[in-house]
Design an enzyme around this catalytic site. Structure first.
Site, PDB file in Angstrom:
ATOM      1  N   TYR A   1     -68.785  -0.420 -17.000  1.00 36.77           N
ATOM      2  CA  TYR A   1     -67.791  -0.409 -18.074  1.00 36.77           C
ATOM      3  C   TYR A   1     -68.430   0.000 -19.397  1.00 36.77           C
ATOM      4  O   TYR A   1     -67.908   0.875 -20.107  1.00 36.77           O
ATOM      5  CB  TYR A   1     -67.156  -1.794 -18.199  1.00 36.77           C
ATOM      6  CG  TYR A   1     -66.018  -1.859 -19.182  1.00 36.77           C
ATOM      7  CD1 TYR A   1     -64.750  -1.397 -18.829  1.00 36.77           C
ATOM      8  CD2 TYR A   1     -66.192  -2.385 -20.461  1.00 36.77           C
ATOM      9  CE1 TYR A   1     -63.687  -1.455 -19.723  1.00 36.77           C
ATOM     10  CE2 TYR A   1     -65.142  -2.444 -21.367  1.00 36.77           C
ATOM     11  CZ  TYR A   1     -63.903  -1.975 -20.993  1.00 36.77           C
ATOM     12  OH  TYR A   1     -62.852  -2.024 -21.882  1.00 36.77           O
TER      13      TYR A   1
ATOM     14  N   SER B   1     -63.962   0.662 -26.744  1.00 39.10           N
ATOM     15  CA  SER B   1     -64.275  -0.764 -26.681  1.00 39.10           C
ATOM     16  C   SER B   1     -65.520  -1.018 -27.516  1.00 39.10           C
ATOM     17  O   SER B   1     -66.330  -0.108 -27.729  1.00 39.10           O
ATOM     18  CB  SER B   1     -64.547  -1.186 -25.232  1.00 39.10           C
ATOM     19  OG  SER B   1     -65.040  -2.510 -25.169  1.00 39.10           O
TER      20      SER B   1
END
Length: 256
Positions: free
Chosen positions: A152, A139
């Site tokens: 995250y 990501s």
């Protein structure tokens, strides 16, 4: 145009039932690969779902389940040529308000589960003397920090570190290890994050969506096909001289 032909290639995709994973499965099938799609939402343990699609249940948060699953896959289908780790999860909270349970949940799937899957399939490739491709869906959160996404972001930073190390260690075996770093992608997880993040920040999901679009130079958020196409490229001979890379697919939102 050079066509990507993955006939006679076996690909394994985690998180293959939804979001980016589903898009990756579809692209690999179109290119002619045989695909094993693993997801926690699949009920059966290992069962053909179509001519070239096999579906199998996998709980990445349980190390014993990952080890069992890799063993079953290699015994039933053989050592894969391509491994794409798409499965992931997120929680939303400011770090000072976050819980250890949420931190551990995110890391168990995004980092530890991915590590075990990559390690075990890489070991099988080495033992079989079989060159291959391992692709991690990381990501842009592995390169940046974003409010209310501490676990995250940390988990995806770890994925990029693992990608670089495995690329170095496995290069002599002809195994290429790369990561794809999506930006804001329209998936069920992103839609949930807008609701939860909006509640934390006193905003509506629509306001979060508009903020998201305003941050992207191309003026729109991504569809899963935007990411899946880059994954397909990395599986092909077009990417035969690439390893250890973290490729942004962010519409220009992240440029490093």
């Amino acid at each position: 145009m050079i066509a990507i032909d993955l006939s006679n290639r076996l690909a394994v995709v985690t998180g293959g039932r939804s979001g980016i994973g589903k898009g990756v499965v579809e692209q690999l099938l179109k290119a002619g690969a045989t695909v094993i799609s693993a997801d926690i939402t699949i009920e059966q343990e290992y069962e053909p779902a179509g001519a070239r699609l096999i579906e199998t249940r996998l709980d990445l948060s349980r190390s014993a389940d990952v080890e069992r699953w890799v063993s079953v896959v290699t015994a039933e289908a053989g050592v894969p040529d391509i491994v794409v780790n798409c499965a992931g999860t997120s929680t939303m909270d400011y770090v000072i308000d976050s819980s250890l349970a949420d931190w551990e949940k995110v890391f168990s799937i995004n980092t530890t589960g991915l590590y075990l899957t990559s390690k075990l399939f890489a070991k099988a490739m080495v033992e079989a003397q079989k060159p291959g491709r391992i692709i991690q869906i990381a990501s842009q959160a592995g390169k940046n920090g974003y409010r209310a996404m501490g676990a995250y972001c940390a988990s995806k930073h770890a994925v990029l570190g693992l990608t670089k190390v495995m690329a170095i260690e496995l290069a002599k075996h002809g195994i290429l290890v790369n990561a794809v770093c999506p930006g804001i992608v329209e998936t069920p997880m992103k839609h949930r994050e807008r609701i939860e993040g909006g509640a934390i920040r006193g905003m509506t999901a629509q306001e979060i969506y508009e903020e998201d679009c305003s941050q992207v130079p191309l003026g729109r958020t991504a569809q899963v096909e935007d990411v899946a196409g880059v994954v397909l490229f990395l599986t092909s001979q077009l990417a035969s001289y690439m390893t250890g890379q973290a490729i942004n697919v962010t519409g220009g939102m992240t440029m490093h």
